[in-house]
Design an enzyme around this catalytic site. Structure first.
Site, PDB file in Angstrom:
ATOM      1  N   ASP A  79       5.450  82.903  14.992  1.00 43.30           N
ATOM      2  CA  ASP A  79       6.460  83.824  15.497  1.00 43.30           C
ATOM      3  C   ASP A  79       5.864  84.730  16.577  1.00 43.30           C
ATOM      4  O   ASP A  79       4.738  85.209  16.444  1.00 43.30           O
ATOM      5  CB  ASP A  79       6.976  84.671  14.320  1.00 43.30           C
ATOM      6  CG  ASP A  79       8.269  85.380  14.648  1.00 43.30           C
ATOM      7  OD1 ASP A  79       9.033  84.874  15.485  1.00 43.30           O
ATOM      8  OD2 ASP A  79       8.525  86.443  14.048  1.00 43.30           O
ATOM      9  N   GLY A 176      11.926  95.790  12.515  1.00 39.83           N
ATOM     10  CA  GLY A 176      11.414  96.859  11.660  1.00 39.83           C
ATOM     11  C   GLY A 176      12.495  97.781  11.130  1.00 39.83           C
ATOM     12  O   GLY A 176      13.688  97.487  11.199  1.00 39.83           O
TER      13      GLY A 176
HETATM   14 ZN   LIG Z   1      11.040  88.977  16.213  1.00 39.59          ZN
END
Ligand SMILES: [Zn+2]
Length: 300
Positions: A79, A176
């Site tokens: 990723d 996040g």
């Molecule tokens: Zn991402």
């Protein structure tokens, strides 16, 4: 069964659902993610972002073995790859998919760098995701995310010129945890437009954590086929530890508690995104290898 993300996403796209893509930091996260996918009879895409400083060769080979122990489709994806060399290291380590994130570069440069890796990855049977627009950090939402949404009109040429297998789009989510009380504003119309102008190309949503079930279910219906989730799983794991009695010998339960919190939180995303019971292979080996009790409705 290790497969490429392309194989999973092409099916999800055709049948109009999304597959959860959980971030895995350790062997234990990966094991519980696969176990939950087996229980839900769903495909799953494990995300390996190298910000966690893995030994990618060792971890990649481990994940590949784990994936091959079950018969549901499992993809392993690097990723947010940011350089050519690391992408090659991930391919060598046996990952089945890579994300080439050049979303902070100018459009033409993004195309050039992604295209270069698509050629190499496809030659190795590895699928490629890239990002157009930029999904930033939730803690800096207004500056980092709201101003960098994907322009639908640029998406079609980007896909054609790069040759990618799926496209990550910026439609209002962020990576996040959001600042207290803040929620993402999802631009559903933009998503519809992107899906339309790209002739129903497989699309990816980053920053799934904190988006909320209703919005996630809606984006899955409007053409998102993969939803990345990290923060929400680790937060659940930490909360499970906090809620447990970890005094004395309770300390030995640490890793089990992490798996319990992570797994329980992940489990519900399969239902929210519509991938439950979408695995396309029989599960006869799973019970023996991974110890999951199967019921009649989890067997195809
Ligand atoms: Zn991402």
């Amino acid at each position: 069964m290790l497969v490429s993300a392309k194989e999973i996403l092409d099916r999800a796209n055709k049948e109009n659902y999304a597959v959860p893509a959980p971030v895995v930091q350790t062997e234990l996260n990966a094991r519980v993610a696969i176990q939950e996918a087996v229980k839900k009879n769903s495909p799953v895409i494990l995300l390996v972002p190298l910000i966690f400083d893995y030994d990618v060769d060792l971890f990649g080979r481990y994940l590949k073995q784990l994936a091959d122990q079950v018969s549901i489709p499992v993809a392993i994806m690097h990723d947010h790859g940011s350089d050519f060399e690391t992408a090659i290291a991930c391919i060598k380590a046996g990952l089945s998919s890579i994300m080439v994130d050049r979303s902070q570069l100018p459009y033409e440069e993004n195309i050039l760098q992604v295209k270069e890796l698509v050629k190499v990855a496809h030659a190795a049977g590895v699928s490629v995701e890239a990002e157009l627009g930029h999904v930033g950090m939730a803690t800096n939402y207004e500056e980092d995310c709201e101003k960098n949404l994907t322009e639908p009109d640029l998406a079609k040429r980007f896909i054609e010129e790069t040759g990618i297998d799926c496209l990550a789009v910026a439609i209002g989510t962020a990576h996040g945890a959001y600042n207290h009380g803040q929620q993402p504003t999802i631009d559903f119309d933009r998503l519809k437009k992107i899906k339309e102008v790209t002739n129903n190309f497989p699309l990816v949503l980053h920053g799934g954590s904190g988006t909320g079930d209703e919005s996630l279910s809606q984006v899955a219906q409007l053409g998102i086929n993969k939803v990345n989730i990290g923060c929400e799983l680790f937060t659940a794991a930490i909360q499970t530890i906090k809620d447990a009695d970890t005094g004395g010998n309770g300390a030995y339960a640490l890793t089990n508690l992490i798996s319990e919190g992570y797994g329980k939180r992940l489990a519900h995303f399969f239902d929210v995104l519509g991938s439950t019971n979408k695995a396309w292979t029989a599960l006869t080996l799973d019970k023996q290898v991974i110890g999951v009790e199967l019921t009649e409705d989890t067997i195809l």
